[in-house]
Design an enzyme around this catalytic site. Structure first.
Site, PDB file in Angstrom:
ATOM      1  N   HIS A 104       0.800  -1.517  -0.161  1.00 28.85           N
ATOM      2  CA  HIS A 104      -0.168  -0.375   0.051  1.00 28.85           C
ATOM      3  C   HIS A 104       0.645   1.165   0.074  1.00 28.85           C
ATOM      4  CE1 HIS A 104      -3.730  -2.253   1.187  1.00 28.85           C
ATOM      5  NE2 HIS A 104      -3.445  -2.976   1.859  1.00 28.85           N
ATOM      6  N   ASN A 137     -10.455  -3.065   2.628  1.00 23.98           N
ATOM      7  CA  ASN A 137      -9.496  -3.634   0.643  1.00 23.98           C
ATOM      8  C   ASN A 137     -11.131  -2.966   0.675  1.00 23.98           C
ATOM      9  OD1 ASN A 137      -7.417  -3.297   0.909  1.00 23.98           O
ATOM     10  ND2 ASN A 137      -8.032  -5.643   1.095  1.00 23.98           N
ATOM     11  N   HIS A 186      -3.790   1.015  11.948  1.00 24.14           N
ATOM     12  CA  HIS A 186      -3.549  -0.238  13.103  1.00 24.14           C
ATOM     13  C   HIS A 186      -4.706  -0.657  13.360  1.00 24.14           C
ATOM     14  CE1 HIS A 186      -1.720  -3.026  16.042  1.00 24.14           C
ATOM     15  NE2 HIS A 186      -2.082  -2.043  16.668  1.00 24.14           N
TER      16      HIS A 186
HETATM   17 FE1  HDD Z   1      -2.576  -4.688   5.218  1.00 20.83          FE
HETATM   18  C1  HDD Z   1      -1.158  -1.683   5.052  1.00 20.83           C
HETATM   19  C2  HDD Z   1      -5.957  -3.286   4.031  1.00 20.83           C
HETATM   20  C3  HDD Z   1      -3.841  -7.616   5.525  1.00 20.83           C
HETATM   21  C4  HDD Z   1       0.073  -6.410   6.916  1.00 20.83           C
HETATM   22  N1  HDD Z   1      -3.162  -3.201   5.183  1.00 20.83           N
HETATM   23  C5  HDD Z   1      -2.374  -2.091   4.732  1.00 20.83           C
HETATM   24  C6  HDD Z   1      -3.401  -0.949   4.341  1.00 20.83           C
HETATM   25  C7  HDD Z   1      -4.914  -1.153   4.097  1.00 20.83           C
HETATM   26  C8  HDD Z   1      -4.652  -2.774   4.298  1.00 20.83           C
HETATM   27  C9  HDD Z   1      -5.342  -0.584   3.674  1.00 20.83           C
HETATM   28  C10 HDD Z   1      -2.987   1.037   3.694  1.00 20.83           C
HETATM   29  C11 HDD Z   1      -3.048   1.885   5.114  1.00 20.83           C
HETATM   30  C12 HDD Z   1      -2.882   3.007   5.126  1.00 20.83           C
HETATM   31  O1  HDD Z   1      -3.138   3.222   3.868  1.00 20.83           O
HETATM   32  O2  HDD Z   1      -1.669   3.179   5.502  1.00 20.83           O
HETATM   33  N2  HDD Z   1      -4.360  -5.182   5.206  1.00 20.83           N
HETATM   34  C13 HDD Z   1      -5.600  -4.884   4.943  1.00 20.83           C
HETATM   35  C14 HDD Z   1      -6.575  -5.574   4.872  1.00 20.83           C
HETATM   36  C15 HDD Z   1      -6.712  -7.044   4.842  1.00 20.83           C
HETATM   37  C16 HDD Z   1      -4.537  -7.156   5.460  1.00 20.83           C
HETATM   38  C17 HDD Z   1      -7.952  -5.197   4.204  1.00 20.83           C
HETATM   39  C18 HDD Z   1      -7.103  -7.882   4.809  1.00 20.83           C
HETATM   40  C19 HDD Z   1      -8.055  -8.271   5.186  1.00 20.83           C
HETATM   41  N3  HDD Z   1      -1.933  -6.416   6.135  1.00 20.83           N
HETATM   42  C20 HDD Z   1      -3.024  -7.512   6.169  1.00 20.83           C
HETATM   43  C21 HDD Z   1      -1.764  -8.870   6.364  1.00 20.83           C
HETATM   44  C22 HDD Z   1      -0.883  -8.101   7.454  1.00 20.83           C
HETATM   45  C23 HDD Z   1      -1.542  -7.152   7.324  1.00 20.83           C
HETATM   46  C24 HDD Z   1      -2.124 -10.428   6.576  1.00 20.83           C
HETATM   47  C25 HDD Z   1       0.405  -9.389   8.022  1.00 20.83           C
HETATM   48  C26 HDD Z   1       0.225  -9.834   8.266  1.00 20.83           C
HETATM   49  N4  HDD Z   1      -0.435  -3.814   5.507  1.00 20.83           N
HETATM   50  C27 HDD Z   1       0.386  -4.775   6.623  1.00 20.83           C
HETATM   51  C28 HDD Z   1       1.180  -3.821   7.132  1.00 20.83           C
HETATM   52  C29 HDD Z   1       0.840  -2.221   6.460  1.00 20.83           C
HETATM   53  C30 HDD Z   1      -0.296  -3.292   6.045  1.00 20.83           C
HETATM   54  C31 HDD Z   1       2.714  -4.616   6.543  1.00 20.83           C
HETATM   55  C32 HDD Z   1       1.661  -1.681   5.339  1.00 20.83           C
HETATM   56  C33 HDD Z   1       2.257   0.310   5.776  1.00 20.83           C
HETATM   57  C34 HDD Z   1       1.088  -0.477   6.813  1.00 20.83           C
HETATM   58  O3  HDD Z   1       1.106  -1.666   7.978  1.00 20.83           O
HETATM   59  O4  HDD Z   1       0.824   0.761   7.572  1.00 20.83           O
HETATM   60  O5  HDD Z   1       1.440  -3.816   8.687  1.00 20.83           O
END
Ligand code: HDD
Length: 697
Positions: free
Chosen positions: A74, A147, A338
């Site tokens: 993202h 999402n 978060h």
């Molecule tokens: Fe995630 C970012 C949505 C599964 C780990 N995720 C991130 C963002 C969105 C989502 C919208 C961007 C937030 C922003 O604008 O700063 N992610 C989802 C959805 C998931 C999902 C809807 C499943 C239902 N994500 C998911 C899993 C993991 C992560 C299973 C790890 C185990 N996601 C992250 C992250 C991020 C992230 C690595 C990258 C940047 C951040 O968090 O802030 O932690």
């Protein structure tokens, strides 16, 4: 309704940290006025730069440190502020304060994003879109990090690094950027059938939204609402856009990547700047705790949705985005979402994907934002008062007073711990085990549900998308294996894909799935029928009938559409009836893919230049191929049938205002007639006309 107290507080706090460059001259970071910033301090006019040039060193050092790590997923996004208000009290199922009082607006910040590409990638790639909402509630920040698909690719977060590695560019070449059409992703998909349902969404037009303002959002997981008495109800969250769900078509999306890589973020920014505030309705699907096992899938499995036909969506409020950020970095880049930012009244479930996320988001912010104090950044700061015993650390911006431990008598016993209960007292027991629940083993039935719920044209787009993606996969065994997996979803789908990618058509049928959920088709989400903010390109030329331009602009602007007059050259046009008319854009600077519809006005002067202009031909033909409304007035009707011969089959130029599959024409001279405007507005509101006969060029 005037904004309420804590909405103001959010803005005031931001303003207290903003600087005002108009109050005096340029200064150093120490507040010392600078007299000259273009030349270094040197020994002699042509001599070496002096170490004592503190302004030079500060300026360069700060610049060298300007970047922070981009989000691992993202990375590319666009954000906006706004507010949320409930329609009525939700006390019946949650005690969350921001869902109690319809007269209280809660400020929000929303960030939309793509997933695969880096920060500088294009907007209109085939990808999931992030839809993350931060509610600054009176009880603290609540983040709904969702999402634009209701399901995810994997069931357990421990697989997230595997999935993301496979999705991201190939590790040796760092190719492709912002695209899923490559070997490693499809290798993973073909070996991991739990991905298939989300993959069906990814291959559909949902993955190429026309606008962030025109896509749904989903909380994906099943969460829990908890009421004041401690009673819990399972809940799934849905955001529904007022403008309806609309998508690009793939060819258009690809061209858009070059014509305007910022297509979606520009659209969001410009709409808000123009006062066209995007709006979504928040709906919930509620499942009583006693019905946890009433479905043929597991509520804790994030690869499953609850069909609306089984549990209807109950609208509970609306969100409006009405303010653009002022500093992309300070706000959109530094916002830290978060999944564990919850408020009393909303709680987790044991969904293993959600549990993993609850670890990952805090962890990632520590790296990305350089330490534990990121919640003090203006965009992350709650409007609720903060009283913690967390202290110090990099970038500490608070001057803490009083005790820094609990319990304390010396600090007067403050802060105490008299808040409401934070967690639902869920019963948990069972042996430690590293296994996947049996209830998580069906991977095909909802992928099939999605396929069977699509209209014919949506299915055609899905097949074409699979052919495109798998056609780019070099390992033939991966193509074959993926098609074999698709056969478990639907044999016809698998065979159609196989034919396009040069692998044998599977003959073996998987199990038959007959279920259909009409609510899943884009056709079920047309929006409120308005044409607000739809963009219309009027291709004009010298000698055009000015009455066409003014009448069309007035009529469409009155309906909220955005009309731009485009001519071969910038400046103004000579019209026959209204003198010079301003040109909004020169033809070489724009393209049909940047507009929702194209209109060709006419005029008494001949139009051979237009008919032979390759830019005009391409403009109109692209609009036709992409299913967009095309309209012509007066002699423009002849131009349209000359440059897009297929339109002749749809709209007969001489029979008054005619509309067929989005092609609208009226050969009459003079101002556009009401009948024409109505027909064109209807065609525009429908957004796309995919039922057109196939194009011959
Ligand atoms: Fe995630 C970012 C949505 C599964 C780990 N995720 C991130 C963002 C969105 C989502 C919208 C961007 C937030 C922003 O604008 O700063 N992610 C989802 C959805 C998931 C999902 C809807 C499943 C239902 N994500 C998911 C899993 C993991 C992560 C299973 C790890 C185990 N996601 C992250 C992250 C991020 C992230 C690595 C990258 C940047 C951040 O968090 O802030 O932690």
């Amino acid at each position: 309704m005037p904004p309420l107290d804590h909405e103001d507080r959010k803005q005031q706090r931001e303003e207290s940290t903003a600087d005002d460059p108009a109050t005096g001259p340029l200064t150093t970071d120490q507040g010392v006025d600078v007299d000259r910033t273009d030349d270094s301090l040197t020994a002699g006019e042509r001599g070496p730069t002096l170490l004592e040039d503190f302004h030079f060193r500060e300026k360069l050092t700060h610049f060298d440190h300007e970047r922070i790590p981009e989000r691992v997923v993202h990375a590319r996004g666009a954000g906006a502020y706004g507010w949320f208000e409930p329609y009525e009290s939700c006390a019946e199922f949650t005690r969350a304060a921001f869902l109690q009082d319809p007269s209280v607006r809660t400020p929000v910040f929303v960030r939309f994003s793509t997933v695969q590409g880096p920060k500088g990638s294009a907007d209109t790639v085939r990808d999931v879109r992030g839809f993350a909402v931060k509610f600054y509630t009176s009880e603290g920040n609540y983040d709904l990090v969702g999402n634009n698909f209701p399901v995810f690719f994997i069931q357990d977060g421990i697989k997230f690094p595997d999935f993301v590695h496979a999705l991201k560019p190939e590790p040796d070449t760092d190719i492709p950027t912002g695209a899923s059409a490559h070997d490693t992703l499809w290798d993973f998909v073909s070996l991991q059938p739990e991905t298939l349902h989300a993959i069906m969404w990814l291959m559909s037009d949902r993955a190429i939204p026309r606008s962030y303002r025109m896509m749904q959002g989903f909380g994906v997981h099943t969460f829990r609402f908890v009421d004041a008495a401690g009673r819990a109800t399972f809940v799934k969250f849905h955001w529904k856009p007022k403008l309806g769900v609309h998508s690009l078509v793939w060819d258009e999306a690809q061209e858009c990547q070059g014509r305007d890589p910022d297509f979606n973020r520009r659209d969001l920014w410009e709409a808000i700047a123009a006062g066209e505030y995007p709006e979504w309705e928040l709906g919930v699907q509620l499942v009583p705790e006693e019905d946890e096992f009433a479905f043929d899938f597991d509520l804790l499995d994030a690869t499953k949705l609850i069909p609306e036909e089984l549990v209807p969506i109950r609208p509970i409020g609306r969100m409006v985005l009405d303010r653009n950020p002022e500093s992309f970095f300070a706000e959109t880049e530094q916002v830290a979402f978060h999944t564990a930012n919850l408020v009393p009244g909303i709680d987790f479930t044991d969904d293993p994907l959600l549990q993993a996320r609850n670890f990952s988001y805090l962890d990632t912010q520590l790296l990305r934002l350089g330490g534990p104090n990121f919640s003090q950044l203006p965009v992350n700061r709650p409007v609720a008062p903060v009283r913690t015993n967390q202290r110090d650390g990099f970038h500490q911006g608070r001057i803490h007073r009083g005790a820094n431990y609990f319990p304390s008598s010396l600090g007067g016993g403050h802060p105490d711990v008299s808040g409401p209960r934070m967690h639902h007292p869920q019963q948990v027991h069972g042996p430690k085990t590293r296994t996947r629940a049996v209830s998580f083993t069906d991977h095909y039935s909802q992928a099939a549900l999605f396929w069977h719920s699509m209209s014919d044209w949506e299915r055609e787009h899905i097949v074409a998308a699979f052919r495109f993606e798998l056609g780019k996969v070099t390992a033939m065994q991966v193509r074959t294996r993926t098609v074999a997996e698709l056969a478990h979803v639907d044999l016809d789908l698998a065979q159609r894909v196989a034919r396009g990618i040069g692998v044998p058509e599977p003959a073996e049928k998987g199990p038959e799935f007959g279920a259909v959920s009409p609510a899943l088709s884009i056709e079920a989400l047309p929006g409120d029928g308005s044409v607000r903010t739809r963009t219309v390109a009027v291709l004009a030329h010298d000698g055009v009938d000015g009455r066409h331009l003014t009448s069309v602009r007035e009529a469409l602007a009155a309906r909220g559409a955005v009309v731009e007059v485009i001519a071969p050259e910038a400046g103004s046009l000579d019209t026959t009836s209204e003198g010079p008319y301003p040109v909004d854009r020169a033809l070489p600077t724009v393209a049909s893919v940047l507009y929702d519809a194209v209109l060709l006005p006419g005029g008494p002067v001949g139009t051979p230049d237009l008919i032979t202009d390759p830019d005009v031909i391409r403009f109109a033909r692209d609009a036709y191929r992409h299913g967009k409304p095309l309209a012509a007035l007066g002699s423009g009707v002849g131009v349209l049938s000359a440059v897009v011969p297929d339109t002749v089959r749809l709209a007969t130029p001489t029979s008054g205002a005619v509309a067929d599959r989005g092609v609208v024409s009226d050969a009459a001279a003079g101002p556009a007639r009401a009948e024409f405007v109505e027909a064109f507005t209807r065609a525009l509101a429908a957004h796309r006309h995919p039922q057109r006969p196939p194009v011959r060029y």
